[in-house]
Motif scaffolding. Structure first.
Motif, PDB file in Angstrom:
ATOM      1  N   GLU A  85     -46.172  37.632  67.628  1.00 36.28           N
ATOM      2  CA  GLU A  85     -45.718  37.491  69.046  1.00 36.28           C
ATOM      3  C   GLU A  85     -44.284  37.091  69.182  1.00 36.28           C
ATOM      4  O   GLU A  85     -43.733  37.457  70.208  1.00 36.28           O
ATOM      5  CB  GLU A  85     -46.698  36.348  69.186  1.00 36.28           C
ATOM      6  CG  GLU A  85     -48.143  36.533  69.691  1.00 36.28           C
ATOM      7  CD  GLU A  85     -48.472  37.649  70.531  1.00 36.28           C
ATOM      8  OE1 GLU A  85     -47.799  37.790  71.532  1.00 36.28           O
ATOM      9  OE2 GLU A  85     -49.546  38.245  70.488  1.00 36.28           O
ATOM     10  N   ASP A  86     -43.678  36.463  68.266  1.00 39.91           N
ATOM     11  CA  ASP A  86     -42.584  35.973  68.485  1.00 39.91           C
ATOM     12  C   ASP A  86     -41.340  36.403  67.205  1.00 39.91           C
ATOM     13  O   ASP A  86     -40.146  35.924  67.443  1.00 39.91           O
ATOM     14  CB  ASP A  86     -42.347  34.426  68.241  1.00 39.91           C
ATOM     15  CG  ASP A  86     -43.097  33.919  69.728  1.00 39.91           C
ATOM     16  OD1 ASP A  86     -43.061  34.365  70.715  1.00 39.91           O
ATOM     17  OD2 ASP A  86     -43.220  32.632  69.856  1.00 39.91           O
ATOM     18  N   GLU A  87     -41.690  37.070  66.251  1.00 34.51           N
ATOM     19  CA  GLU A  87     -40.858  37.586  65.326  1.00 34.51           C
ATOM     20  C   GLU A  87     -41.353  38.623  64.613  1.00 34.51           C
ATOM     21  O   GLU A  87     -42.813  38.825  64.302  1.00 34.51           O
ATOM     22  CB  GLU A  87     -40.645  36.420  64.280  1.00 34.51           C
ATOM     23  CG  GLU A  87     -41.786  35.713  63.444  1.00 34.51           C
ATOM     24  CD  GLU A  87     -41.516  34.979  62.282  1.00 34.51           C
ATOM     25  OE1 GLU A  87     -40.411  34.850  61.817  1.00 34.51           O
ATOM     26  OE2 GLU A  87     -42.683  34.285  61.850  1.00 34.51           O
ATOM     27  N   ASP A  88     -40.594  39.531  63.951  1.00 33.16           N
ATOM     28  CA  ASP A  88     -40.833  40.680  62.919  1.00 33.16           C
ATOM     29  C   ASP A  88     -40.341  40.022  61.502  1.00 33.16           C
ATOM     30  O   ASP A  88     -39.400  39.651  61.366  1.00 33.16           O
ATOM     31  CB  ASP A  88     -39.977  41.699  63.418  1.00 33.16           C
ATOM     32  CG  ASP A  88     -40.624  42.172  64.688  1.00 33.16           C
ATOM     33  OD1 ASP A  88     -41.786  42.138  64.998  1.00 33.16           O
ATOM     34  OD2 ASP A  88     -39.601  42.962  65.460  1.00 33.16           O
ATOM     35  N   VAL A  89     -41.097  40.694  60.653  1.00 34.43           N
ATOM     36  CA  VAL A  89     -40.937  40.370  59.233  1.00 34.43           C
ATOM     37  C   VAL A  89     -40.864  41.633  58.375  1.00 34.43           C
ATOM     38  O   VAL A  89     -42.103  42.330  58.506  1.00 34.43           O
ATOM     39  CB  VAL A  89     -42.023  39.239  58.509  1.00 34.43           C
ATOM     40  CG1 VAL A  89     -41.529  38.905  57.135  1.00 34.43           C
ATOM     41  CG2 VAL A  89     -41.953  38.067  59.327  1.00 34.43           C
ATOM     42  N   TYR A  90     -40.001  41.841  57.642  1.00 34.46           N
ATOM     43  CA  TYR A  90     -39.801  42.964  56.850  1.00 34.46           C
ATOM     44  C   TYR A  90     -39.981  42.933  55.354  1.00 34.46           C
ATOM     45  O   TYR A  90     -39.397  41.910  54.991  1.00 34.46           O
ATOM     46  CB  TYR A  90     -38.617  43.771  56.895  1.00 34.46           C
ATOM     47  CG  TYR A  90     -38.215  44.382  58.374  1.00 34.46           C
ATOM     48  CD1 TYR A  90     -38.722  45.543  58.438  1.00 34.46           C
ATOM     49  CD2 TYR A  90     -37.747  43.736  59.240  1.00 34.46           C
ATOM     50  CE1 TYR A  90     -38.409  46.316  60.170  1.00 34.46           C
ATOM     51  CE2 TYR A  90     -37.569  43.954  60.718  1.00 34.46           C
ATOM     52  CZ  TYR A  90     -37.840  45.418  61.031  1.00 34.46           C
ATOM     53  OH  TYR A  90     -37.892  45.932  62.326  1.00 34.46           O
ATOM     54  N   THR A 102     -45.261  36.475  55.246  1.00 34.55           N
ATOM     55  CA  THR A 102     -45.393  35.124  55.986  1.00 34.55           C
ATOM     56  C   THR A 102     -45.037  35.127  57.473  1.00 34.55           C
ATOM     57  O   THR A 102     -43.780  35.585  57.668  1.00 34.55           O
ATOM     58  CB  THR A 102     -44.854  33.738  55.209  1.00 34.55           C
ATOM     59  OG1 THR A 102     -45.504  33.628  53.806  1.00 34.55           O
ATOM     60  CG2 THR A 102     -45.425  32.598  56.256  1.00 34.55           C
ATOM     61  N   LEU A 103     -45.798  34.891  58.528  1.00 30.80           N
ATOM     62  CA  LEU A 103     -45.299  34.968  59.884  1.00 30.80           C
ATOM     63  C   LEU A 103     -45.913  33.774  60.535  1.00 30.80           C
ATOM     64  O   LEU A 103     -47.057  33.299  60.232  1.00 30.80           O
ATOM     65  CB  LEU A 103     -46.134  36.428  60.303  1.00 30.80           C
ATOM     66  CG  LEU A 103     -46.009  36.795  61.838  1.00 30.80           C
ATOM     67  CD1 LEU A 103     -44.750  37.367  61.500  1.00 30.80           C
ATOM     68  CD2 LEU A 103     -46.954  37.716  62.170  1.00 30.80           C
ATOM     69  N   GLU A 104     -45.143  33.304  61.611  1.00 26.96           N
ATOM     70  CA  GLU A 104     -45.322  32.035  62.219  1.00 26.96           C
ATOM     71  C   GLU A 104     -46.193  32.627  63.472  1.00 26.96           C
ATOM     72  O   GLU A 104     -45.959  33.805  64.157  1.00 26.96           O
ATOM     73  CB  GLU A 104     -43.974  31.670  62.950  1.00 26.96           C
ATOM     74  CG  GLU A 104     -43.110  30.944  61.823  1.00 26.96           C
ATOM     75  CD  GLU A 104     -43.772  29.687  61.186  1.00 26.96           C
ATOM     76  OE1 GLU A 104     -44.316  28.812  61.833  1.00 26.96           O
ATOM     77  OE2 GLU A 104     -43.574  29.404  60.033  1.00 26.96           O
ATOM     78  N   LEU A 105     -46.857  31.791  63.609  1.00 23.90           N
ATOM     79  CA  LEU A 105     -48.047  32.113  64.832  1.00 23.90           C
ATOM     80  C   LEU A 105     -47.797  31.193  65.857  1.00 23.90           C
ATOM     81  O   LEU A 105     -47.179  30.041  66.050  1.00 23.90           O
ATOM     82  CB  LEU A 105     -49.507  31.638  64.346  1.00 23.90           C
ATOM     83  CG  LEU A 105     -49.912  32.552  63.244  1.00 23.90           C
ATOM     84  CD1 LEU A 105     -51.217  32.032  62.897  1.00 23.90           C
ATOM     85  CD2 LEU A 105     -49.813  34.141  63.472  1.00 23.90           C
TER      86      LEU A 105
END
Length: 243
Positions: A85-90, A102-105
Motif C-alpha cells: 500500500e505504501d512501499e515497493d520492495v525489490y 519484508t514489507l510494511e503494512l
C-alpha cells in the motif's frame, strides 16, 4: 465477552472500516466491478513461462504485526517486486529461485502484488490480500487457549495429522465479498473472484457502516448486496467463525 467488529457495509462502492483501534480500508479493486458499457472481445493472455509460489504468507491472513516477511520461490536469478500500500520492495531470487521480502503494512486491508521479471523481459505476477489488526491478537490467544484445551498426543500418524489440522484452524482469516444470502446465524458472500464463502455469525457482533461518516448499526441492517469484510477462524468445514 462482547465480540468485536466483523462486518463493514460499503457505501458508494468503497470499503472502509473504522473501529476503536484504527482505520480499515480496502482498495476499490476489491469492490464489485461496475456494470454497463460496451463489451469487447478480449484477446487471449499469453501463459507465463514461470510462476510465483508463496510459502509464507497466504491470501486472507490476518496479521497482528505492522510488517510481514513474504517468502516463496519462482524462476532462479530473477528480480521480484513486492508492491504494498505504501512501499515497493525489490529482491533477487537465488540460484534455486527462493526469495524473501519484508514489507510494511497499513492498518486494515493490504492489497499486495508480487511481480517477477527474468532476463528475457518475461514476467509473472500474483495478488495477495492481508489484513493488519493489532487488536485481533486477543482473539488469536483465546482461540489458541481453546485449541490447547483439546490437545491430543502427537506420537502417532493420526496425532500428527490432527496437530497440522489444529494449526491450520488456529490461523485467522479475512473474507471480503458481496452478501448474497442471509439466514439465522449465517451469511453467504461472493468474492471478487466469484467464489462463494459461508460465514457463521453471532447476535452480539458489532457492525460498522462506512461512508462519509462511520457509525455502528445493527446486524439486521446488513442486506443482500452489501460489500463486507469478515474476520475470524475457519472451521473444519471451511466456514468462517467470525470474531
Amino acid at each position: 465477552m462482547r465480540k468485536e467488529v466483523i462486518f463493514a457495509i460499503a457505501a458508494g462502492g468503497v470499503l472502509g472500516l473504522i473501529i476503536a483501534f484504527g482505520v480499515w480500508r480496502a482498495n476499490v479493486a476489491f469492490s464489485p466491478s461496475s456494470r454497463g458499457g460496451s463489451k469487447t472481445q478480449a484477446s487471449p493472455t499469453p501463459k507465463p513461462e514461470f510462476a510465483i509460489t508463496l510459502a509464507k504468507a497466504s491470501d486472507g491472513d490476518i496479521l497482528t504485526e505492522s510488517s510481514v516477511t513474504l517468502s516463496g520461490i519462482t524462476k532462479a536469478n530473477t528480480f521480484v517486486m513486492v508492491s504494498g500500500e505504501d512501499e515497493d520492495v525489490y529482491v533477487k531470487t537465488d540460484a534455486r529461485g527462493s526469495f524473501e521480502a519484508t514489507l510494511e503494512l497499513v492498518g486494515g486491508t493490504n492489497q499486495i502484488i508480487l511481480t517477477a521479471f527474468d532476463e528475457k523481459g518475461s514476467e509473472t505476477s500474483m495478488r495477495l490480500l492481508l489484513v493488519y489488526s493489532s487488536e485481533f491478537e486477543k482473539y488469536i490467544q483465546d482461540n489458541q487457549t481453546l485449541q490447547d484445551s483439546t490437545e491430543t498426543a502427537t506420537d502417532s500418524v493420526r496425532g500428527r495429522v490432527e496437530q497440522k489440522v489444529k494449526e491450520a484452524l488456529s490461523s485467522p482469516k479475512a473474507f471480503l465479498g458481496t452478501v448474497t444470502d442471509i439466514s439465522e446465524g449465517t451469511l453467504q458472500i461472493k468474492t471478487a473472484e466469484g467464489e462463494i464463502k459461508q460465514l457463521s455469525i453471532a447476535s452480539d457482533i458489532s457492525v460498522i457502516k462506512t461512508g462519509k461518516t462511520n457509525k455502528e448499526v445493527k446486524l439486521t441492517d446488513v442486506a443482500i448486496g452489501d460489500f463486507i469484510i469478515a474476520m475470524g477462524f475457519k472451521n473444519g468445514n471451511g466456514v468462517l467463525d467470525t470474531k
